[in-house]
Structures are given as C-alpha cells and as structure tokens.
Design a protein around this motif. Structure first.
Motif, PDB file in Angstrom:
ATOM      1  N   VAL A   1       3.477   9.840   2.531  1.00 38.47           N
ATOM      2  CA  VAL A   1       4.373   8.752   2.939  1.00 38.47           C
ATOM      3  C   VAL A   1       5.733   9.332   3.297  1.00 38.47           C
ATOM      4  N   ASP A   2       6.507   8.540   4.003  1.00 39.93           N
ATOM      5  CA  ASP A   2       7.894   8.887   4.287  1.00 39.93           C
ATOM      6  C   ASP A   2       8.773   7.970   3.446  1.00 39.93           C
ATOM      7  N   PRO A   3       9.333   8.458   2.321  1.00 42.20           N
ATOM      8  CA  PRO A   3      10.097   7.573   1.438  1.00 42.20           C
ATOM      9  C   PRO A   3      11.420   7.122   2.037  1.00 42.20           C
ATOM     10  N   THR A   4      11.855   7.748   3.114  1.00 41.89           N
ATOM     11  CA  THR A   4      13.139   7.352   3.705  1.00 41.89           C
ATOM     12  C   THR A   4      13.031   6.032   4.460  1.00 41.89           C
ATOM     13  N   GLY A   5      11.808   5.651   4.843  1.00 45.01           N
ATOM     14  CA  GLY A   5      11.642   4.452   5.654  1.00 45.01           C
ATOM     15  C   GLY A   5      11.971   4.659   7.115  1.00 45.01           C
ATOM     16  N   GLU A   6      12.364   5.889   7.497  1.00 43.17           N
ATOM     17  CA  GLU A   6      12.712   6.153   8.895  1.00 43.17           C
ATOM     18  C   GLU A   6      11.472   6.161   9.787  1.00 43.17           C
ATOM     19  N   THR A   7      10.309   6.485   9.213  1.00 39.01           N
ATOM     20  CA  THR A   7       9.050   6.430   9.956  1.00 39.01           C
ATOM     21  C   THR A   7       8.031   5.701   9.094  1.00 39.01           C
ATOM     22  N   PRO A   8       6.987   5.129   9.696  1.00 37.89           N
ATOM     23  CA  PRO A   8       5.958   4.461   8.901  1.00 37.89           C
ATOM     24  C   PRO A   8       4.992   5.431   8.234  1.00 37.89           C
ATOM     25  N   GLY A   9       5.147   6.713   8.481  1.00 37.76           N
ATOM     26  CA  GLY A   9       4.177   7.682   7.994  1.00 37.76           C
ATOM     27  C   GLY A   9       3.104   7.901   9.037  1.00 37.76           C
ATOM     28  N   PRO A  10       2.342   8.983   8.927  1.00 36.76           N
ATOM     29  CA  PRO A  10       1.333   9.283   9.957  1.00 36.76           C
ATOM     30  C   PRO A  10       0.236   8.227  10.002  1.00 36.76           C
ATOM     31  N   ASP A  11      -0.297   7.996  11.227  1.00 33.28           N
ATOM     32  CA  ASP A  11      -1.408   7.056  11.393  1.00 33.28           C
ATOM     33  C   ASP A  11      -2.657   7.546  10.671  1.00 33.28           C
ATOM     34  N   ARG A  12      -2.863   8.852  10.673  1.00 30.17           N
ATOM     35  CA  ARG A  12      -4.071   9.434  10.091  1.00 30.17           C
ATOM     36  C   ARG A  12      -3.692  10.687   9.303  1.00 30.17           C
ATOM     37  N   HIS A  13      -4.453  10.927   8.244  1.00 32.13           N
ATOM     38  CA  HIS A  13      -4.270  12.142   7.457  1.00 32.13           C
ATOM     39  C   HIS A  13      -5.654  12.699   7.155  1.00 32.13           C
ATOM     40  N   THR A  14      -5.854  13.974   7.448  1.00 34.30           N
ATOM     41  CA  THR A  14      -7.171  14.596   7.304  1.00 34.30           C
ATOM     42  C   THR A  14      -7.172  15.578   6.146  1.00 34.30           C
ATOM     43  N   LEU A  15      -8.236  15.535   5.374  1.00 32.04           N
ATOM     44  CA  LEU A  15      -8.412  16.425   4.230  1.00 32.04           C
ATOM     45  C   LEU A  15      -9.859  16.902   4.231  1.00 32.04           C
TER      46      LEU A  15
ATOM     47  N   ALA B   1       0.834  -1.204   0.000  1.00 33.85           N
ATOM     48  CA  ALA B   1       0.000   0.000   0.000  1.00 33.85           C
ATOM     49  C   ALA B   1       0.868   1.253   0.000  1.00 33.85           C
ATOM     50  N   PHE B   2       2.019   1.197   0.678  1.00 31.59           N
ATOM     51  CA  PHE B   2       2.949   2.322   0.639  1.00 31.59           C
ATOM     52  C   PHE B   2       3.212   2.731  -0.807  1.00 31.59           C
ATOM     53  N   HIS B   3       3.409   1.751  -1.672  1.00 35.71           N
ATOM     54  CA  HIS B   3       3.782   2.026  -3.064  1.00 35.71           C
ATOM     55  C   HIS B   3       2.702   2.813  -3.789  1.00 35.71           C
TER      56      HIS B   3
ATOM     57  N   GLY C   1     -25.318  24.863  -3.820  1.00 36.66           N
ATOM     58  CA  GLY C   1     -24.598  24.141  -4.863  1.00 36.66           C
ATOM     59  C   GLY C   1     -23.290  23.524  -4.438  1.00 36.66           C
ATOM     60  N   ARG C   2     -22.996  23.537  -3.116  1.00 32.32           N
ATOM     61  CA  ARG C   2     -21.716  22.993  -2.649  1.00 32.32           C
ATOM     62  C   ARG C   2     -21.957  22.060  -1.461  1.00 32.32           C
ATOM     63  N   THR C   3     -21.006  21.144  -1.271  1.00 36.83           N
ATOM     64  CA  THR C   3     -21.050  20.282  -0.101  1.00 36.83           C
ATOM     65  C   THR C   3     -19.654  20.195   0.503  1.00 36.83           C
ATOM     66  N   ASP C   4     -19.595  19.993   1.789  1.00 44.49           N
ATOM     67  CA  ASP C   4     -18.313  19.878   2.490  1.00 44.49           C
ATOM     68  C   ASP C   4     -18.007  18.401   2.714  1.00 44.49           C
ATOM     69  N   LEU C   5     -16.855  17.985   2.230  1.00 43.06           N
ATOM     70  CA  LEU C   5     -16.414  16.598   2.354  1.00 43.06           C
ATOM     71  C   LEU C   5     -15.214  16.539   3.288  1.00 43.06           C
ATOM     72  N   GLY C   6     -15.361  15.813   4.354  1.00 44.12           N
ATOM     73  CA  GLY C   6     -14.239  15.592   5.260  1.00 44.12           C
ATOM     74  C   GLY C   6     -13.744  14.165   5.141  1.00 44.12           C
ATOM     75  N   LEU C   7     -12.441  14.002   4.918  1.00 43.88           N
ATOM     76  CA  LEU C   7     -11.845  12.674   4.764  1.00 43.88           C
ATOM     77  C   LEU C   7     -10.768  12.464   5.809  1.00 43.88           C
ATOM     78  N   THR C   8     -10.812  11.337   6.458  1.00 41.11           N
ATOM     79  CA  THR C   8      -9.727  10.913   7.329  1.00 41.11           C
ATOM     80  C   THR C   8      -9.143   9.646   6.719  1.00 41.11           C
ATOM     81  N   LEU C   9      -7.904   9.722   6.309  1.00 45.79           N
ATOM     82  CA  LEU C   9      -7.253   8.616   5.622  1.00 45.79           C
ATOM     83  C   LEU C   9      -6.323   7.883   6.580  1.00 45.79           C
ATOM     84  N   ALA C  10      -6.339   6.561   6.507  1.00 48.47           N
ATOM     85  CA  ALA C  10      -5.422   5.748   7.299  1.00 48.47           C
ATOM     86  C   ALA C  10      -4.025   5.799   6.688  1.00 48.47           C
ATOM     87  N   ARG C  11      -3.063   5.213   7.382  1.00 52.03           N
ATOM     88  CA  ARG C  11      -1.689   5.186   6.884  1.00 52.03           C
ATOM     89  C   ARG C  11      -1.645   4.549   5.490  1.00 52.03           C
ATOM     90  N   HIS C  12      -1.012   5.245   4.572  1.00 46.46           N
ATOM     91  CA  HIS C  12      -0.776   4.777   3.198  1.00 46.46           C
ATOM     92  C   HIS C  12      -2.079   4.490   2.448  1.00 46.46           C
TER      93      HIS C  12
END
Length: 505
Positions: free
Chosen positions: A384-398, A290-292, A465-476
């Motif tokens: 993502v963190d391409p260095t591999g030093e961290t797994p990346g954030p647990d959650r990402h909000t948009l 999934a990282f990829h 004519g608009r809607t607000d979409l909130g997304l919380t994404l898991a790691r990768h």
C-alpha cells in the motif's frame, strides 16, 4: 521465484492473538456485544480482552453510603460478575485495567469520553487501595487463585496525556502506581501487575518509570504502552481524516520498550502493547477499508518479534467514546461493525487464525507456515501507499516455491480465500448502496453476503516434494492460500468426458 525452506525457522508467534481491545466493560452486558464477541472467538480466538471502565460507575463496584453518622463503602460486583462470566464463557480472559475513578472516590470532576469516565486521582488513597483489594479478592474467591493469577493487572491508562490524568502529572501517577501495585500484591503475590500504559507520544516516560520502580523497589511484572501511526485529526462532522506513517512505524513503537529498558531493572519484563491501530480516532473511515487490512498485514505478522502481545483496538464498533455511532460504517475501531458485519481487517485476523504452528518463511508481502498435519498455508498481501498520494499498484505478483510433501510427484489441492476493494468487502457494497445509515433487514442480508471472502479452488503439480505457487493480488488484497497433498481416490472408471453419455474419444 522465492524458494521457501522445507524446515521451519521456529514456531509461529502467538503474540498477535494475545489480546484485543473493547469499549468500556459494561457494554458487555448488551446482546449485540456478546453476539459480536461470540463470532470473534469462533473465527479468531483471542486470549485476553482489555477495556476501560472496570472501576467506573457504569460497572458500579464502588458504592459509598452513610450509616450511623459515618461514611462507609460497599463493594458490589453484580455487573462485574455478569461481564466476566460472559467473557470467560466465550473463551476469553480479562486483561484488567484498573480505571477509571469512581465518582464517589474522585478528587475532581474531570472526565473523558462521551460516557464521562472520571480521570482524577482518588480523594482518599486508602479508600482506593481498599477498592483494588476488594475487587481482586472477590475475583480470586469467585474464579480461583490459579485462574486470576493469569490475568494481567494494568494500572490506569495513558497517564502521560492530560485527557486521562490531570496535567499529565508524572510523580502523581508514580504515587498511584506504587500504592496500587502494593495493594495488588497484598491480595496475592502471584498476581501480575504492570504499567504505565503510555501513549505513543510519551518520550522519556518509560525510562523514568523504570528509574522510579528501581528507586522505590516497586513491583512491576510487565510493562505496557500503546502504538498508533496517524497524524493530527482533520475534523469533519461525525468523522476525521488523518495522514498515516508507514506501517513499519508501528513496529518501531512495539520495539521501543525493550530498547528503552535495556540495562534497567525492568529489562526482560514482558512487553504488552495494550492498544494499537492506525488511527487513534474512533471515527476515521480508514478503519473500514481493504487498504487498512493490507496496511496492517506486515504489523500483525511481525509484531511478535518485538512484543509479547499487541492488542488491536478494538474488536467491535459497539463502542461509545465519541458517542453512539451515527451510521453502520462510521470509521469505528472495530474489526466488526455493530451489526456483526466483518470488515477486511477482521479477515486479516481470521486468516491468521488458520495459519500453521510452524513458520517456514516471512517476507515483506507474505508469511508461510506449516500445520502439524503437513498442510502449508500462505498469507500474502499487496503493498500500500500510506501517504495517500497514489492508490497503490493495480496488481502485485508473488511467486513461491513451496515444500508440500515428501512424495516425488502428485498434486496439491489449493484453496484460496481473498479480500480486496471489491471482494469480501461489505464497506464497498454499503457505499454502492448509497451508504444507508440504518440498512433495512434485506440490505443487511446483502451486506453480510458481501463480507464473505471470495474463494477459489484448483490443483497444482508436485515435483520432488515442491510446488510452484503464483499469486496475482489485486489492489489492497489480502489472500490466504492453503495447500494439501492430494490422496486421489477417484475410481478408475470415472470419466467426466462421458457426463452426457458420449463415448470417450
């Protein structure tokens, strides 16, 4: 909150689906290959297919023989016709790479890959150009001039690397290109010929190729190069590990030909990235993860800013450059495993295929489009963190404010499809199984189920004519959200509170 404009910035570039890579072309004779290609075309629909080995012995076009005391050459197209008929029948055209050298025409014995593609120059240049002319003439006769003129013809593969061209001899490649390009044009002036199909490390070659083409007035209808972002291989048995540069490095590589060719005779020629991926190794486990998918999302969505096509290397793990795969998941290049299991990066492309024709917005973690019927689609991905030093954030909000119609009110139907470390991820399920090298039929069924994206549905209110979409994404995670204004046809007597016969409150 990011406010997405109501008017498109322009059409969504189709460069991402312009081409996809494949193992050597004679693999297309196999049933599992054709089954994989059929699935790919159903879900994604690439336009061109590029692979090595068109002129190698596995396809069997060049057939020298002795007759009446003289050496002669027969050109046989039995396998080539079967390969191209299968591909065209599935809606994908060939991006013709002229290589490698037939054994009976080779000047040496140097080969590359497990399947031993000969990479030496022709022993007889005239016999080589006769082969090129005969092959293209046959294709014109069989498929028609108008069709074959749409097939790019690329001369060789990565001649800047000694593994693919003895000594990385640049003048020798220029001689081969010149003879080949003229042979192509002798068949039909409308055929599109180009090169030099350079590796990422070919500093200086592109500029010198442009100088050579101008000095010799050689036909060049397009230019091509490759892009990878991995460091040196750290080998383990049947595998490799590598560091990765940020994904933006791939976009820089996509942009290099246009920068280098500015002011030359080749300025403005179409640019095709005829191979790209993170790792250049066909046994790097990162390809299965999934990282990829999250790592490549900003490349797939933005690559059209820099190139006319960029060809993911490759569509399937039916691929044998390093030998026959040793396990179902083995780090192969493919979007699909060799038993048609969809990897997370496959879903990235399948999500792109469901995006709309008009681009509304693009950011570091999202792409928003609109379909002709008014549907709005959002592709979002976690950083993502391409260095591999961290797994990346647990959650990402948009959070996005989206234009979803002209009505002052109402609701939007929201469909969300997601892939991350656990969902839509057959690789994770396979690891939980104990990484069976040859899964039993019941295990394969489970893995196919595990490769399905997670899906959810709900409604959102529309205001002005608009809607607000909130997304919380898991790691990768990569996620596709499709929003459609609701035309509510619920009858006035329908009351779900009465499903068990109770009176309404």
């Amino acid at each position: 909150m990011i406010s997405v404009p109501g008017e498109p910035s322009g059409p969504l570039s189709a460069a991402w689906r312009g081409c996809v890579g494949t193992g050597r072309l004679d693999l297309a004779l196999r049933r599992d290959y054709q089954d994989s290609l059929a699935l790919l075309q159903r879900d994604i629909g690439f336009r061109y297919l590029r692979g090595h080995g068109l002129l190698s012995d596995g396809v069997g076009i060049h057939r020298p023989y002795e007759w009446q005391g003289a050496r002669r050459t027969h050109h046989a197209f039995t396998y080539l016709d079967q390969v191209l008929d299968a591909c065209l029948g599935l809606g994908i055209r060939p991006f013709l790479e002229l290589g490698f050298m037939p054994g009976g025409l080779a000047s040496g014995e140097k080969t590359v890959f497990w399947w031993k593609g000969n990479v030496t120059p022709p022993a007889d240049e005239k016999e080589w150009t006769d082969l090129v002319r005969a092959t293209l003439t046959h294709l014109m006769d069989r498929y028609g001039a108008d069709e074959v003129r749409t097939w790019p013809v690329e001369v060789w593969n990565e001649p800047d690397l000694p593994d693919f061209w003895p000594g990385a001899d640049e003048p020798a490649y220029h001689r081969l290109y010149e003879a080949t390009a003229y042979a192509v044009k002798e068949v039909d002036a409308g055929l599109q010929v180009g090169g030099p199909a350079l590796s990422p490390g070919a500093d200086g070659w592109m500029g010198r190729f442009a100088e050579f083409a101008e000095r010799r007035d050689v036909p060049v209808d397009f230019v091509s190069r490759h892009a990878y972002s991995s460091g040196p291989a750290q080998h383990v048995p049947f595998g490799a590990h590598q560091t990765l540069a940020p994904a933006s490095d791939l976009l820089d590589q996509f942009a290099e030909p246009r920068r280098t060719l500015e002011g030359t005779r080749l300025e403005g020629r179409p640019v095709h990235i005829t191979e790209f991926n993170s790792s250049y190794r066909p046994d790097n486990q990162v390809h299965d993860t999934a990282f990829h998918a999250a790592y490549l999302a900003p490349v797939v969505t933005a690559g059209g800013d820099h190139a006319d096509s960029y060809s993911y290397w490759t569509f399937s793990d039916v691929f044998e450059e390093s030998g026959i795969p040793t396990a179902l998941f083995h780090g192969g290049f493919g979007l699909l495993t060799h038993r048609q299991l969809r990897k997370p990066t496959y879903h990235l492309y399948a999500f792109m295929a469901r995006m709309g024709e008009q681009q509304l917005a693009r950011g570091d973690d999202h792409l928003v489009t609109r379909h002709a019927d008014g549907r709005v689609t959002v592709l979002a991905w976690a950083p993502v963190d391409p260095t591999g030093e961290t797994p990346g954030p647990d959650r990402h909000t948009l959070r996005l404010s989206l234009p979803v119609g002209t009505a002052p009110g109402g609701t939007a139907f929201v469909r969300r499809s997601s892939v991350d470390e656990e969902r839509g991820n057959a690789y994770t399920a396979w690891r939980h199984m104990g990484s069976p090298r040859s899964p039993r039929p019941g295990q394969l069924d489970i893995l196919h189920d595990a490769s399905e994206p997670a899906r959810a549905h709900h409604r959102l209110p529309i205001e002005d004519g608009r809607t607000d979409l909130g997304l919380t994404l898991a790691r990768h995670e990569i996620t596709l959200v499709e929003l459609t204004p609701v035309h509510d046809e619920t009858p006035p007597w329908w009351d779900e509170r009465r499903l068990l016969g109770r009176e309404s409150p």
